[in-house]
Design a protein around this motif. Structure first.
Motif, PDB file in Angstrom:
ATOM      1  N   THR A 100      -0.807   6.555  -6.773  1.00 19.52           N
ATOM      2  CA  THR A 100      -2.188   6.952  -6.491  1.00 19.52           C
ATOM      3  C   THR A 100      -2.299   8.467  -6.388  1.00 19.52           C
ATOM      4  OG1 THR A 100      -2.584   4.867  -5.342  1.00 19.52           O
ATOM      5  CG2 THR A 100      -4.112   6.673  -4.871  1.00 19.52           C
ATOM      6  N   LEU A 101      -1.385   9.083  -5.652  1.00 17.07           N
ATOM      7  CA  LEU A 101      -1.395  10.539  -5.530  1.00 17.07           C
ATOM      8  C   LEU A 101      -1.066  11.195  -6.867  1.00 17.07           C
ATOM      9  CD1 LEU A 101       0.297  10.896  -2.027  1.00 17.07           C
ATOM     10  CD2 LEU A 101      -2.126  11.222  -2.592  1.00 17.07           C
ATOM     11  N   GLY A 102      -0.247  10.541  -7.666  1.00 17.24           N
ATOM     12  CA  GLY A 102       0.051  11.033  -9.009  1.00 17.24           C
ATOM     13  C   GLY A 102      -1.183  11.048  -9.902  1.00 17.24           C
ATOM     14  N   ALA A 155     -13.503   8.325  -7.027  1.00 15.72           N
ATOM     15  CA  ALA A 155     -13.141   6.915  -6.843  1.00 15.72           C
ATOM     16  C   ALA A 155     -11.796   6.772  -6.129  1.00 15.72           C
ATOM     17  CB  ALA A 155     -13.115   6.205  -8.194  1.00 15.72           C
ATOM     18  N   VAL A 156     -10.822   7.569  -6.517  1.00 11.87           N
ATOM     19  CA  VAL A 156      -9.496   7.496  -5.884  1.00 11.87           C
ATOM     20  C   VAL A 156      -9.599   7.910  -4.420  1.00 11.87           C
ATOM     21  CG1 VAL A 156      -7.150   8.440  -5.859  1.00 11.87           C
ATOM     22  CG2 VAL A 156      -8.226   7.813  -8.037  1.00 11.87           C
ATOM     23  N   ASP A 161      -4.861  20.185  -3.387  1.00 13.95           N
ATOM     24  CA  ASP A 161      -3.435  20.466  -3.575  1.00 13.95           C
ATOM     25  C   ASP A 161      -2.649  20.251  -2.276  1.00 13.95           C
ATOM     26  OD1 ASP A 161      -3.823  21.150  -6.247  1.00 13.95           O
ATOM     27  OD2 ASP A 161      -3.902  23.306  -5.836  1.00 13.95           O
ATOM     28  N   VAL A 162      -3.195  20.720  -1.169  1.00 11.84           N
ATOM     29  CA  VAL A 162      -2.537  20.544   0.136  1.00 11.84           C
ATOM     30  C   VAL A 162      -2.425  19.056   0.450  1.00 11.84           C
ATOM     31  CG1 VAL A 162      -2.791  20.919   2.635  1.00 11.84           C
ATOM     32  CG2 VAL A 162      -3.241  22.798   1.031  1.00 11.84           C
ATOM     33  N   PHE A 163      -3.512  18.326   0.222  1.00  7.74           N
ATOM     34  CA  PHE A 163      -3.545  16.892   0.486  1.00  7.74           C
ATOM     35  C   PHE A 163      -2.478  16.153  -0.331  1.00  7.74           C
ATOM     36  CE2 PHE A 163      -5.242  12.667  -0.707  1.00  7.74           C
ATOM     37  CZ  PHE A 163      -5.341  12.093   0.552  1.00  7.74           C
ATOM     38  N   ILE A 164      -2.415  16.444  -1.618  1.00  8.80           N
ATOM     39  CA  ILE A 164      -1.458  15.766  -2.497  1.00  8.80           C
ATOM     40  C   ILE A 164      -0.022  16.110  -2.098  1.00  8.80           C
ATOM     41  CG2 ILE A 164      -0.592  15.640  -4.869  1.00  8.80           C
ATOM     42  CD1 ILE A 164      -3.544  16.056  -5.777  1.00  8.80           C
ATOM     43  N   PHE A 198       0.838  -1.203   0.000  1.00  6.37           N
ATOM     44  CA  PHE A 198       0.000   0.000   0.000  1.00  6.37           C
ATOM     45  C   PHE A 198       0.873   1.252   0.000  1.00  6.37           C
ATOM     46  CE2 PHE A 198      -2.319   3.423   2.083  1.00  6.37           C
ATOM     47  CZ  PHE A 198      -3.508   3.432   1.370  1.00  6.37           C
ATOM     48  N   ALA A 199       1.873   1.282   0.877  1.00  3.86           N
ATOM     49  CA  ALA A 199       2.769   2.443   0.962  1.00  3.86           C
ATOM     50  C   ALA A 199       3.494   2.671  -0.362  1.00  3.86           C
ATOM     51  CB  ALA A 199       3.772   2.256   2.095  1.00  3.86           C
ATOM     52  N   ALA A 200       3.914   1.591  -1.001  1.00  3.43           N
ATOM     53  CA  ALA A 200       4.622   1.711  -2.278  1.00  3.43           C
ATOM     54  C   ALA A 200       3.711   2.220  -3.394  1.00  3.43           C
ATOM     55  CB  ALA A 200       5.229   0.368  -2.667  1.00  3.43           C
ATOM     56  N   SER A 201       2.419   1.968  -3.273  1.00  2.00           N
ATOM     57  CA  SER A 201       1.474   2.402  -4.315  1.00  2.00           C
ATOM     58  C   SER A 201       1.018   3.853  -4.142  1.00  2.00           C
ATOM     59  CB  SER A 201       0.250   1.492  -4.338  1.00  2.00           C
ATOM     60  OG  SER A 201      -0.582   1.731  -3.216  1.00  2.00           O
ATOM     61  N   LEU A 202       1.277   4.445  -2.982  1.00  2.00           N
ATOM     62  CA  LEU A 202       0.808   5.811  -2.720  1.00  2.00           C
ATOM     63  C   LEU A 202       1.321   6.852  -3.715  1.00  2.00           C
ATOM     64  CD1 LEU A 202       0.606   6.170   1.153  1.00  2.00           C
ATOM     65  CD2 LEU A 202      -1.255   6.280  -0.514  1.00  2.00           C
TER      66      LEU A 202
END
Length: 124
Positions: free
Chosen positions: A27-29, A53-54, A103-106, A20-24
């Motif tokens: 996902t954020l991209g 969905a994301v 934007d802040v979240f990403i 999961f950590a490696a996929s972040l």
């Protein structure tokens, strides 16, 4: 035998946490790419659905894998997005406000998604 099953379970859970950590970043991209394509004057429904969905997936799975704050923030963004989509018309300034939060979240998630969230006194 029970301790062997427990050890296997926790080893598998650690493996899933790492996955999961490696996929972040990817996902954020995807969220970032959707955000960059987002036109607040004419937001495309397909893009809104993709972002929803994301965020929904992140909100539902993050805490399971040790990213509680990430999940909470994703849920808040998802809920705000859902509210915006219930209105017949949403002004560009409202979309811009939501996009600023995204934007802040990403940015935060891309640096350290287990750190305290910016300007969140509840996590201090």
């Amino acid at each position: 035998m029970s301790s062997s099953a427990d050890a296997e379970f926790f080893a598998r859970l650690a493996e899933l946490n790492d996955k999961f950590a490696a996929s972040l970043p990817q996902t954020l991209g995807r969220l970032s790419a959707a955000r960059n394509a987002f036109d607040p004057k004419r937001p495309p429904a397909a893009l809104i659905e993709q972002m929803h969905a994301v965020l929904h997936t992140l909100a539902g799975s993050s805490a399971t894998f040790g990213f509680r704050i990430l999940g909470q923030q994703a849920r808040m963004l998802e809920q705000r997005l859902r509210v915006l989509t219930t209105f017949d018309a949403v002004g560009p300034e409202e979309w811009e406000a939501w996009l600023s939060e995204l934007d802040v979240f990403i940015a935060w998630g891309s640096v350290d998604p287990k750190a305290a969230y910016p300007n969140d006194e509840s996590s201090v």
